[in-house]
Motif scaffolding. Structure first.
Motif, PDB file in Angstrom:
ATOM      1  N   PRO A 203      -5.527  52.703  29.996  1.00 30.18           N
ATOM      2  CA  PRO A 203      -5.446  51.453  31.131  1.00 30.18           C
ATOM      3  C   PRO A 203      -6.514  50.668  31.324  1.00 30.18           C
ATOM      4  O   PRO A 203      -7.818  51.053  30.902  1.00 30.18           O
ATOM      5  CB  PRO A 203      -5.349  52.328  32.338  1.00 30.18           C
ATOM      6  CG  PRO A 203      -4.734  53.780  31.619  1.00 30.18           C
ATOM      7  CD  PRO A 203      -5.281  53.792  30.591  1.00 30.18           C
ATOM      8  N   THR A 204      -6.510  49.548  31.262  1.00 32.53           N
ATOM      9  CA  THR A 204      -7.549  48.524  31.275  1.00 32.53           C
ATOM     10  C   THR A 204      -8.020  48.301  32.915  1.00 32.53           C
ATOM     11  O   THR A 204      -7.283  48.906  33.867  1.00 32.53           O
ATOM     12  CB  THR A 204      -6.985  47.079  31.012  1.00 32.53           C
ATOM     13  OG1 THR A 204      -5.921  46.730  31.854  1.00 32.53           O
ATOM     14  CG2 THR A 204      -6.576  46.915  29.598  1.00 32.53           C
TER      15      THR A 204
ATOM     16  N   GLY B  35      -1.919  45.356  28.370  1.00 26.07           N
ATOM     17  CA  GLY B  35      -2.597  44.336  27.635  1.00 26.07           C
ATOM     18  C   GLY B  35      -3.698  43.714  28.066  1.00 26.07           C
ATOM     19  O   GLY B  35      -4.050  43.781  29.208  1.00 26.07           O
ATOM     20  N   PHE B  36      -4.577  43.253  27.156  1.00 30.20           N
ATOM     21  CA  PHE B  36      -5.772  42.654  27.454  1.00 30.20           C
ATOM     22  C   PHE B  36      -6.283  41.266  26.701  1.00 30.20           C
ATOM     23  O   PHE B  36      -6.843  40.527  27.110  1.00 30.20           O
ATOM     24  CB  PHE B  36      -7.009  43.692  27.375  1.00 30.20           C
ATOM     25  CG  PHE B  36      -7.442  43.606  25.935  1.00 30.20           C
ATOM     26  CD1 PHE B  36      -8.636  43.022  25.297  1.00 30.20           C
ATOM     27  CD2 PHE B  36      -6.749  44.325  24.934  1.00 30.20           C
ATOM     28  CE1 PHE B  36      -8.837  43.305  24.060  1.00 30.20           C
ATOM     29  CE2 PHE B  36      -6.966  44.507  23.610  1.00 30.20           C
ATOM     30  CZ  PHE B  36      -8.198  43.994  23.166  1.00 30.20           C
TER      31      PHE B  36
ATOM     32  N   ARG C 230       3.080  40.603  22.539  1.00 32.27           N
ATOM     33  CA  ARG C 230       2.182  41.356  23.496  1.00 32.27           C
ATOM     34  C   ARG C 230       1.965  42.857  23.349  1.00 32.27           C
ATOM     35  O   ARG C 230       2.459  43.752  23.268  1.00 32.27           O
ATOM     36  CB  ARG C 230       3.296  41.279  24.781  1.00 32.27           C
ATOM     37  CG  ARG C 230       3.700  40.181  25.656  1.00 32.27           C
ATOM     38  CD  ARG C 230       2.822  39.385  25.978  1.00 32.27           C
ATOM     39  NE  ARG C 230       3.310  37.798  26.259  1.00 32.27           N
ATOM     40  CZ  ARG C 230       3.345  37.550  27.750  1.00 32.27           C
ATOM     41  NH1 ARG C 230       3.633  38.602  28.586  1.00 32.27           N
ATOM     42  NH2 ARG C 230       3.724  36.311  27.955  1.00 32.27           N
ATOM     43  N   ASP C 231       0.743  42.744  22.847  1.00 30.88           N
ATOM     44  CA  ASP C 231       0.113  44.211  22.259  1.00 30.88           C
ATOM     45  C   ASP C 231      -0.393  45.071  23.527  1.00 30.88           C
ATOM     46  O   ASP C 231      -0.110  44.741  24.784  1.00 30.88           O
ATOM     47  CB  ASP C 231      -1.076  44.080  21.405  1.00 30.88           C
ATOM     48  CG  ASP C 231      -0.939  43.367  20.237  1.00 30.88           C
ATOM     49  OD1 ASP C 231       0.249  43.814  19.592  1.00 30.88           O
ATOM     50  OD2 ASP C 231      -1.645  42.394  19.806  1.00 30.88           O
TER      51      ASP C 231
ATOM     52  N   VAL D 138     -18.440  52.331  20.832  1.00 29.39           N
ATOM     53  CA  VAL D 138     -18.698  51.195  22.140  1.00 29.39           C
ATOM     54  C   VAL D 138     -17.908  49.954  21.601  1.00 29.39           C
ATOM     55  O   VAL D 138     -17.846  49.506  20.506  1.00 29.39           O
ATOM     56  CB  VAL D 138     -20.191  50.997  22.383  1.00 29.39           C
ATOM     57  CG1 VAL D 138     -20.273  49.561  23.556  1.00 29.39           C
ATOM     58  CG2 VAL D 138     -20.826  52.033  22.597  1.00 29.39           C
ATOM     59  N   ILE D 139     -16.884  49.588  22.600  1.00 27.93           N
ATOM     60  CA  ILE D 139     -16.239  48.179  22.249  1.00 27.93           C
ATOM     61  C   ILE D 139     -16.443  47.171  23.249  1.00 27.93           C
ATOM     62  O   ILE D 139     -16.741  47.910  24.484  1.00 27.93           O
ATOM     63  CB  ILE D 139     -14.733  48.727  21.835  1.00 27.93           C
ATOM     64  CG1 ILE D 139     -14.047  49.007  23.180  1.00 27.93           C
ATOM     65  CG2 ILE D 139     -14.615  49.383  20.757  1.00 27.93           C
ATOM     66  CD1 ILE D 139     -12.670  49.292  23.030  1.00 27.93           C
ATOM     67  N   THR D 140     -16.162  45.996  23.070  1.00 33.94           N
ATOM     68  CA  THR D 140     -16.236  45.010  24.302  1.00 33.94           C
ATOM     69  C   THR D 140     -14.591  44.708  24.522  1.00 33.94           C
ATOM     70  O   THR D 140     -13.990  44.210  23.479  1.00 33.94           O
ATOM     71  CB  THR D 140     -17.016  43.642  23.926  1.00 33.94           C
ATOM     72  OG1 THR D 140     -18.231  44.211  23.635  1.00 33.94           O
ATOM     73  CG2 THR D 140     -16.954  42.699  25.046  1.00 33.94           C
ATOM     74  N   ILE D 141     -14.327  44.363  25.878  1.00 33.82           N
ATOM     75  CA  ILE D 141     -12.958  44.110  25.937  1.00 33.82           C
ATOM     76  C   ILE D 141     -13.003  43.005  27.350  1.00 33.82           C
ATOM     77  O   ILE D 141     -13.838  43.248  28.204  1.00 33.82           O
ATOM     78  CB  ILE D 141     -11.980  45.354  26.503  1.00 33.82           C
ATOM     79  CG1 ILE D 141     -12.494  46.223  27.304  1.00 33.82           C
ATOM     80  CG2 ILE D 141     -11.551  46.008  25.209  1.00 33.82           C
ATOM     81  CD1 ILE D 141     -11.661  47.351  28.046  1.00 33.82           C
ATOM     82  N   ASN D 142     -12.107  42.087  27.346  1.00 33.71           N
ATOM     83  CA  ASN D 142     -12.044  40.944  28.232  1.00 33.71           C
ATOM     84  C   ASN D 142     -11.008  41.472  29.276  1.00 33.71           C
ATOM     85  O   ASN D 142      -9.912  41.178  29.387  1.00 33.71           O
ATOM     86  CB  ASN D 142     -11.693  39.722  27.698  1.00 33.71           C
ATOM     87  CG  ASN D 142     -11.595  38.550  28.523  1.00 33.71           C
ATOM     88  OD1 ASN D 142     -10.798  38.097  28.890  1.00 33.71           O
ATOM     89  ND2 ASN D 142     -12.954  38.489  29.172  1.00 33.71           N
TER      90      ASN D 142
END
Length: 231
Positions: free
Chosen positions: A32-33, A18-19, A26-27, A204-208
């Motif tokens: 893996p993050t 999850g992120f 809870r997605d 390209v994606i943005t993840i926190n």
């Protein structure tokens, strides 16, 4: 200081990364993050609390994720759960587990909350971590003799194979060993996730998901990743 390349293998009946999840849903991402991998390493080290300095140092180095697929299609599992029900309200300790309002009062409906939690089934990932020599050796030792239990995203996601798979001097050596592992298991590489913005190679994606502070007040910052499909 010389850079080393640690190879991790992540395989389990269930994984969840999850992120951006809320309490009742809870997605999971389909890979893996960064926060999940760093959390796994800190669990192995037995590093508790905020760990701001260590996290700042780890954030300077990249990781590459390799996603492998089996012959059968892995399904996304949705697990329906109830939280805060069937507690003994005469016991002062168990009543602490019952969700309450911001004023500390009992919530409408007895405080029971419904949650939906998503998992990847039978997923297999390889992760190559770039680390300086001292951190690489410290991480290697920790993964061989972890202080706390290791899990793949959530505590019910128990690994079904060894995680640590080697410490290499080049990315090419680590990748070659990873492909040998996947070949022995009869797996096919599906996609890679690069810790950088390479629009010419994929999406390209943005993840926190870069951890800045752990502990009770967790904080994260964004990063750009490129998902490269393998045909």
């Amino acid at each position: 200081m010389a850079i080393h390349y640690l190879l991790l293998w992540l395989e389990a009946p269930l994984q969840s990364w999850g992120f951006d999840s809320k309490f009742n849903r809870r997605d999971t991402l389909d890979f893996p993050t960064r926060s999940g991998i760093v959390g796994l390493i800190l669990c192995a080290m037995g590093a508790k609390g905020k760990q701001i300095e260590l996290l700042e140092r780890l954030s300077q180095y990249k990781q590459t994720v390799y996603s492998f697929k089996k012959d059968k299609k892995e399904a996304l599992l949705c697990d329906f759960q109830m939280v805060g029900s069937a507690y003994d309200e005469t016991d002062p300790w168990t009543t602490l587990l019952i969700p309450k309002t911001s004023e500390g009062k009992k919530a409408v409906g007895g405080g029971t909350k419904l949650t939906y939690r998503y998992y990847l089934q039978d997923a297999c990932f390889g992760v190559i971590l770039e680390l300086p020599e001292d951190l690489a050796k410290q991480t290697e030792y920790a993964l061989k003799k972890p202080v706390f239990d290791l899990y793949l995203g959530r505590k019910n996601c128990v690994p079904s194979d060894f995680i640590y798979r080697g410490n290499f001097f080049t990315n090419e050596e680590a990748e070659a060993e990873l492909l040998n592992i996947s070949k022995e298991k009869g797996l096919t590489l599906a996609f890679k996730v690069l810790s950088e913005d390479k629009a010419s190679e994929g999406d390209v994606i943005t993840i926190n998901d870069i951890p800045v502070q752990f502990g009770t007040d967790k904080r994260y910052k964004d990063r750009r990743v490129t998902i490269v499909q393998v045909t």
